[in-house]
Design a protein around this motif. Structure first.
Motif: not given
Length: 148
Positions: A87-103
């Protein structure tokens, strides 16, 4: 006189039915671009979306895959533990975004990479989108959080 009333009643009912069908058709036409179907990484790989089709991709952010580029460009891999999608994303990620977490991300699949226009992450420590839970249950890897 009774025949005329019956004929008029039938005409009104037919006119109402035609108006309802026309309104339903207009509503469907207006919403055709606003409906984004959810897919897991396994579904994306087994049945790739049409070019330019906007859909939602959900799963777990693979551990060790989060790469922050220059500016706001972020690259990571989403997995359902069976298949992974870059995945590639251009923008600001949500504060709770992290590895091993659901999205869940909304975007298009281009040349083997999901180009996200929006990224949603869990909103508390136990939340995971229903679609992600369902996809993980299909794979047989979902573990319910403690205390639920």
């Amino acid at each position: 006189m009774k025949g005329l009333k019956k004929k008029r009643r039938i005409q009104v009912i037919l006119l109402a039915f035609v108006a309802l069908a026309f309104a339903s058709g207009l509503t469907g036409y207006a919403l055709r671009d606003g409906i984004n179907f959810f897919r897991s990484p396994s579904q994306v790989m087994s049945d790739p979306p049409a070019p330019g089709e906007v859909f939602r991709l959900g799963g777990l952010v693979e551990a060790g895959s989060l790469i922050r580029g220059e500016g706001e460009v972020v690259r990571f891999v989403v997995t359902d533990t069976a298949v992974s999608v870059p995945v590639v994303y251009s923008g600001i990620l949500p504060d709770l975004f992290d590895e091993g977490q659901g999205m869940v991300g909304t975007g298009v699949y281009i040349n083997g990479t999901f180009e996200a226009s929006e990224i949603l992450a869990k909103h508390d420590e136990t939340y995971m989108p229903k679609e992600v839970i369902d996809a993980l249950k299909e794979q047989g890897v979902y573990e319910a959080p403690e205390g639920s």
